[in-house]
Design a protein around this motif. Structure first.
Motif, PDB file in Angstrom:
ATOM      1  N   LYS A 144       0.830  -1.203   0.000  1.00 19.74           N
ATOM      2  CA  LYS A 144       0.000   0.000   0.000  1.00 19.74           C
ATOM      3  C   LYS A 144       0.869   1.259   0.000  1.00 19.74           C
ATOM      4  O   LYS A 144       0.590   2.222  -0.717  1.00 19.74           O
ATOM      5  CB  LYS A 144      -0.917   0.009   1.227  1.00 19.74           C
ATOM      6  N   GLU A 145       1.915   1.242   0.808  1.00 27.05           N
ATOM      7  CA  GLU A 145       2.801   2.401   0.899  1.00 27.05           C
ATOM      8  C   GLU A 145       3.581   2.628  -0.390  1.00 27.05           C
ATOM      9  O   GLU A 145       3.857   3.772  -0.769  1.00 27.05           O
ATOM     10  CB  GLU A 145       3.781   2.229   2.067  1.00 27.05           C
ATOM     11  N   LEU A 146       3.950   1.537  -1.053  1.00 27.64           N
ATOM     12  CA  LEU A 146       4.803   1.620  -2.250  1.00 27.64           C
ATOM     13  C   LEU A 146       4.023   1.600  -3.556  1.00 27.64           C
ATOM     14  O   LEU A 146       4.615   1.774  -4.625  1.00 27.64           O
ATOM     15  CB  LEU A 146       5.802   0.453  -2.263  1.00 27.64           C
ATOM     16  N   LEU A 147       2.719   1.381  -3.475  1.00 31.53           N
ATOM     17  CA  LEU A 147       1.942   1.141  -4.695  1.00 31.53           C
ATOM     18  C   LEU A 147       2.027   2.285  -5.696  1.00 31.53           C
ATOM     19  O   LEU A 147       2.177   2.055  -6.907  1.00 31.53           O
ATOM     20  CB  LEU A 147       0.477   0.868  -4.337  1.00 31.53           C
ATOM     21  N   SER A 148       1.944   3.515  -5.203  1.00 27.26           N
ATOM     22  CA  SER A 148       2.008   4.642  -6.137  1.00 27.26           C
ATOM     23  C   SER A 148       3.361   4.697  -6.836  1.00 27.26           C
ATOM     24  O   SER A 148       3.446   5.040  -8.023  1.00 27.26           O
ATOM     25  CB  SER A 148       1.745   5.959  -5.393  1.00 27.26           C
ATOM     26  N   THR A 149       4.422   4.343  -6.112  1.00 25.63           N
ATOM     27  CA  THR A 149       5.764   4.320  -6.711  1.00 25.63           C
ATOM     28  C   THR A 149       5.872   3.224  -7.759  1.00 25.63           C
ATOM     29  O   THR A 149       6.385   3.448  -8.865  1.00 25.63           O
ATOM     30  CB  THR A 149       6.822   4.092  -5.616  1.00 25.63           C
ATOM     31  N   PHE A 164      13.813  13.551  -8.550  1.00 20.32           N
ATOM     32  CA  PHE A 164      13.020  14.711  -8.169  1.00 20.32           C
ATOM     33  C   PHE A 164      11.609  14.727  -8.763  1.00 20.32           C
ATOM     34  O   PHE A 164      10.691  15.278  -8.163  1.00 20.32           O
ATOM     35  CB  PHE A 164      13.739  16.005  -8.584  1.00 20.32           C
ATOM     36  N   ILE A 165      11.438  14.144  -9.951  1.00 20.93           N
ATOM     37  CA  ILE A 165      10.143  14.239 -10.635  1.00 20.93           C
ATOM     38  C   ILE A 165       9.235  13.064 -10.273  1.00 20.93           C
ATOM     39  O   ILE A 165       8.122  13.251  -9.776  1.00 20.93           O
ATOM     40  CB  ILE A 165      10.340  14.302 -12.174  1.00 20.93           C
ATOM     41  N   ILE A 166       9.681  11.840 -10.513  1.00 16.87           N
ATOM     42  CA  ILE A 166       8.864  10.659 -10.222  1.00 16.87           C
ATOM     43  C   ILE A 166       8.790  10.401  -8.719  1.00 16.87           C
ATOM     44  O   ILE A 166       7.776   9.953  -8.200  1.00 16.87           O
ATOM     45  CB  ILE A 166       9.428   9.426 -10.971  1.00 16.87           C
ATOM     46  N   GLN A 167       9.887  10.699  -8.014  1.00 12.66           N
ATOM     47  CA  GLN A 167       9.964  10.615  -6.542  1.00 12.66           C
ATOM     48  C   GLN A 167       9.739   9.201  -5.996  1.00 12.66           C
ATOM     49  O   GLN A 167       9.146   9.014  -4.938  1.00 12.66           O
ATOM     50  CB  GLN A 167       8.973  11.602  -5.904  1.00 12.66           C
ATOM     51  N   GLY A 168      10.232   8.204  -6.736  1.00 14.56           N
ATOM     52  CA  GLY A 168      10.135   6.824  -6.267  1.00 14.56           C
ATOM     53  C   GLY A 168      11.086   6.539  -5.118  1.00 14.56           C
ATOM     54  O   GLY A 168      10.685   5.996  -4.085  1.00 14.56           O
ATOM     55  N   ALA A 169      12.365   6.927  -5.288  1.00 16.33           N
ATOM     56  CA  ALA A 169      13.365   6.676  -4.242  1.00 16.33           C
ATOM     57  C   ALA A 169      13.059   7.438  -2.956  1.00 16.33           C
ATOM     58  O   ALA A 169      13.041   6.849  -1.869  1.00 16.33           O
ATOM     59  CB  ALA A 169      14.764   7.021  -4.759  1.00 16.33           C
ATOM     60  N   PRO A 170      12.797   8.753  -3.029  1.00 19.46           N
ATOM     61  CA  PRO A 170      12.498   9.459  -1.777  1.00 19.46           C
ATOM     62  C   PRO A 170      11.223   8.982  -1.092  1.00 19.46           C
ATOM     63  O   PRO A 170      11.098   9.089   0.130  1.00 19.46           O
ATOM     64  CB  PRO A 170      12.388  10.935  -2.196  1.00 19.46           C
ATOM     65  N   ALA A 171      10.280   8.432  -1.850  1.00 20.44           N
ATOM     66  CA  ALA A 171       9.061   7.901  -1.231  1.00 20.44           C
ATOM     67  C   ALA A 171       9.387   6.714  -0.321  1.00 20.44           C
ATOM     68  O   ALA A 171       8.821   6.563   0.763  1.00 20.44           O
ATOM     69  CB  ALA A 171       8.064   7.482  -2.304  1.00 20.44           C
ATOM     70  N   ILE A 172      10.336   5.882  -0.761  1.00 22.79           N
ATOM     71  CA  ILE A 172      10.725   4.706   0.036  1.00 22.79           C
ATOM     72  C   ILE A 172      11.497   5.127   1.278  1.00 22.79           C
ATOM     73  O   ILE A 172      11.195   4.702   2.399  1.00 22.79           O
ATOM     74  CB  ILE A 172      11.571   3.744  -0.815  1.00 22.79           C
ATOM     75  N   THR A 173      12.508   5.989   1.099  1.00 23.54           N
ATOM     76  CA  THR A 173      13.342   6.381   2.233  1.00 23.54           C
ATOM     77  C   THR A 173      12.571   7.249   3.224  1.00 23.54           C
ATOM     78  O   THR A 173      12.734   7.116   4.438  1.00 23.54           O
ATOM     79  CB  THR A 173      14.605   7.122   1.760  1.00 23.54           C
ATOM     80  N   ALA A 174      11.725   8.138   2.712  1.00 24.20           N
ATOM     81  CA  ALA A 174      10.935   8.999   3.596  1.00 24.20           C
ATOM     82  C   ALA A 174       9.954   8.170   4.416  1.00 24.20           C
ATOM     83  O   ALA A 174       9.744   8.436   5.604  1.00 24.20           O
ATOM     84  CB  ALA A 174      10.179  10.049   2.781  1.00 24.20           C
ATOM     85  N   ASP A 189       2.430  24.055  -6.262  1.00 23.51           N
ATOM     86  CA  ASP A 189       3.117  23.529  -5.073  1.00 23.51           C
ATOM     87  C   ASP A 189       2.782  22.050  -4.848  1.00 23.51           C
ATOM     88  O   ASP A 189       2.390  21.634  -3.758  1.00 23.51           O
ATOM     89  CB  ASP A 189       2.734  24.344  -3.832  1.00 23.51           C
ATOM     90  N   LEU A 190       2.953  21.271  -5.916  1.00 17.73           N
ATOM     91  CA  LEU A 190       2.661  19.837  -5.846  1.00 17.73           C
ATOM     92  C   LEU A 190       3.923  19.065  -5.490  1.00 17.73           C
ATOM     93  O   LEU A 190       4.966  19.249  -6.120  1.00 17.73           O
ATOM     94  CB  LEU A 190       2.124  19.329  -7.190  1.00 17.73           C
ATOM     95  N   THR A 191       3.852  18.211  -4.487  1.00 18.44           N
ATOM     96  CA  THR A 191       4.967  17.341  -4.118  1.00 18.44           C
ATOM     97  C   THR A 191       4.432  15.957  -3.805  1.00 18.44           C
ATOM     98  O   THR A 191       3.219  15.752  -3.711  1.00 18.44           O
ATOM     99  CB  THR A 191       5.717  17.878  -2.879  1.00 18.44           C
ATOM    100  N   GLY A 192       5.345  15.016  -3.617  1.00 13.85           N
ATOM    101  CA  GLY A 192       4.957  13.669  -3.203  1.00 13.85           C
ATOM    102  C   GLY A 192       3.970  13.019  -4.143  1.00 13.85           C
ATOM    103  O   GLY A 192       4.136  13.024  -5.372  1.00 13.85           O
ATOM    104  N   GLY A 193       2.889  12.473  -3.574  1.00 14.34           N
ATOM    105  CA  GLY A 193       1.900  11.743  -4.350  1.00 14.34           C
ATOM    106  C   GLY A 193       1.209  12.584  -5.399  1.00 14.34           C
ATOM    107  O   GLY A 193       0.891  12.097  -6.495  1.00 14.34           O
ATOM    108  N   ASP A 194       0.971  13.877  -5.112  1.00 13.45           N
ATOM    109  CA  ASP A 194       0.308  14.751  -6.089  1.00 13.45           C
ATOM    110  C   ASP A 194       1.183  14.964  -7.323  1.00 13.45           C
ATOM    111  O   ASP A 194       0.692  14.943  -8.459  1.00 13.45           O
ATOM    112  CB  ASP A 194      -0.015  16.108  -5.439  1.00 13.45           C
TER     113      ASP A 194
END
Length: 467
Positions: free
Chosen positions: A64-69, A165-175, A266-271
């Protein structure tokens, strides 16, 4: 504040050390991670059936946490395949070929183009998108295939993927593992990615240019002969040619508008991820419908299936280890229930950090060095992603213990993990770039080793001033 460490704290710490040991031995971490979830579940629930369920619940929580990535990367890969099949990618890259006049220019142009495209398409698809087009041009001006592979590796799998920075797959996991917002990790990683990227690519360029001057590295005559061989081309109607040209201009504009939209709204993360993903799937559908004469609708499904196969193949090893490290923070409440933590606990990792600070004289310098080492260890399996949740968890621990920026430590561990394992140093992770350029992945790893190591040392020292 005095924290009383219980059995679950010591077991969690033990399994962190076991996972690090398994990574050092270059073995798979899935079994150890699942065993860790099971034993902690047994300690908390004191029930064999509940602890067995906790393993499944942990995997579900991680998915669930990683699904968007997973979803965004699968869609991006699917889109890149239809662009390659239709030939649009070649038209997108062609204007850049006119800039390549010398080996030095070839190195920097290929690298920068690879970095930019990797931000939007991810590095593995980007290698296929640009490698076949720019490799012949680089060889003609005197840059050997090994130099092309280095540029694609360092700028794509290094700079682009480590920041993401754009897709934000790696920072989503570490964050997620560090228990902080994705935006904080992305912001903290910007100066570190710049320093790491500049030091590594400039150092690699220095060694490359030195060896070209000495003559120890040169274009092989066999490669030049291959370039002269006539290539079979497919005859296209004028209408299709015009359509391809239109799309080759329109697609970069659409992604550029996405970036502008991220800043203005000002879109970040999932948005931000959703904006890029929605654009990619729209391009995939429209391109498939227009450029396939037969079975157009089934082609859309075919490309998506290929993308999902790639996504789950990459993230399959990530899910079990991420499930374990989510236990260290608020994830334990979702996996094992609301009463999983003892009264007064701020989470297993937070508790360990506070306890560690009370018995060991930690400093920000030790914290930075530790995160670089831990991040590098997580990359030893050649995945780049499977272990970076460990870096986030350790950053959380040291952030609590030393009272420094958890986001900066997380970004440092992420950068180290991806530069080592994401496709610049581990030979089996170098196969995409090595295959497209026809070089030996072990030789490519040897060429990258010194520049990347120098970059990691300088970046670690730089991070100490930011903590």
């Amino acid at each position: 504040m005095e924290i009383q460490l219980l059995a679950i704290h010591w077991v969690y710490l033990l399994f962190i050390l076991l996972i690090i040991g398994v990574m050092i031995m270059k073995k798979d971490t899935t079994l150890v991670s699942i065993l860790g979830i099971f034993i902690i579940g047994l300690l908390v629930t004191k029930s064999l059936p509940d602890s067995v369920q906790s393993v499944f619940n942990g995997l579900i929580f991680a998915i669930k946490e990683l699904l968007s990535t997973i979803l965004i990367i699968s869609i991006i890969v699917a889109m890149s395949k239809v662009l390659t099949t239709s030939g649009i990618n070649e038209l997108m890259i062609r204007p850049v070929t006119h800039l390549i006049k010398t080996p030095s220019i070839a190195y920097w142009v290929i690298g920068i183009v690879m970095m930019i495209i990797s931000w939007f398409f991810w590095p593995s698809p980007a290698v296929a998108l640009i490698g076949a087009v720019l490799l012949p041009v680089a060889i003609r001006v005197g840059l050997p295939a090994l130099g092309v592979a280095m540029a694609m590796n360092l700028f794509g799998h290094g700079i682009s993927l480590s920041g993401d920075f754009i897709i934000q797959g790696a920072p989503a996991i570490t964050a997620g593992a560090a228990g902080i917002p994705v935006g904080e990790v992305v912001s903290a990683s910007v100066p570190l990615v710049i320093v790491m990227g500049l030091v590594t690519t400039v150092t690699a360029f220095y060694f490359l240019r030195r060896d070209l001057k000495k003559g120890t590295l040169h274009v092989h005559s066999s490669q030049l002969v291959e370039l002269e061989e006539p290539k079979k081309t497919i005859e296209l109607s004028p209408k299709i040619r015009r359509l391809k040209k239109t799309f080759s201009i329109l697609i970069p504009i659409l992604f550029l508008l996405d970036v502008i939209g991220m800043f203005m709204l000002d879109l970040t993360g999932g948005d931000a991820t959703a904006l890029v993903g929605g654009t990619a799937i729209t391009i995939l559908i429209v391109t498939s419908l227009l450029f396939h004469k037969k079975e157009r609708m089934s082609k859309i499904t075919e490309y998506l299936v290929e993308g999902f196969q790639f996504g789950f193949k990459v993230f399959g090893p990530v899910i079990p280890i991420a499930a374990f490290f989510y236990l260290g923070d608020s994830g334990i409440l979702s996996i094992l229930g609301e009463h999983a933590l003892p009264e007064g606990s701020q989470g297993i990792v937070n508790d360990l950090g506070v306890a560690l600070a009370s018995v060991v004289p930690l400093t920000k310098e030790i914290a930075a060095i530790t995160l670089t080492i831990v991040g590098s260890i997580t990359g030893l399996d050649g995945s780049g992603f499977s272990g970076i949740s460990l870096a986030g968890s350790v950053a959380h621990l040291f952030g609590s213990a030393v009272d420094v920026s958890t986001a900066t430590l997380t970004a440092l561990g992420q950068i180290a993990g991806i530069w080592v394992g994401g496709g610049t140093l581990i030979p089996w992770a170098l196969i995409p770039a090595a295959a497209i350029t026809g070089v030996d992945p072990f030789e490519l790893a040897r060429r990258n080793l010194v520049p990347v190591m120098i970059g990691l040392v300088v970046t670690t020292i730089f991070a100490m001033f930011l903590l």
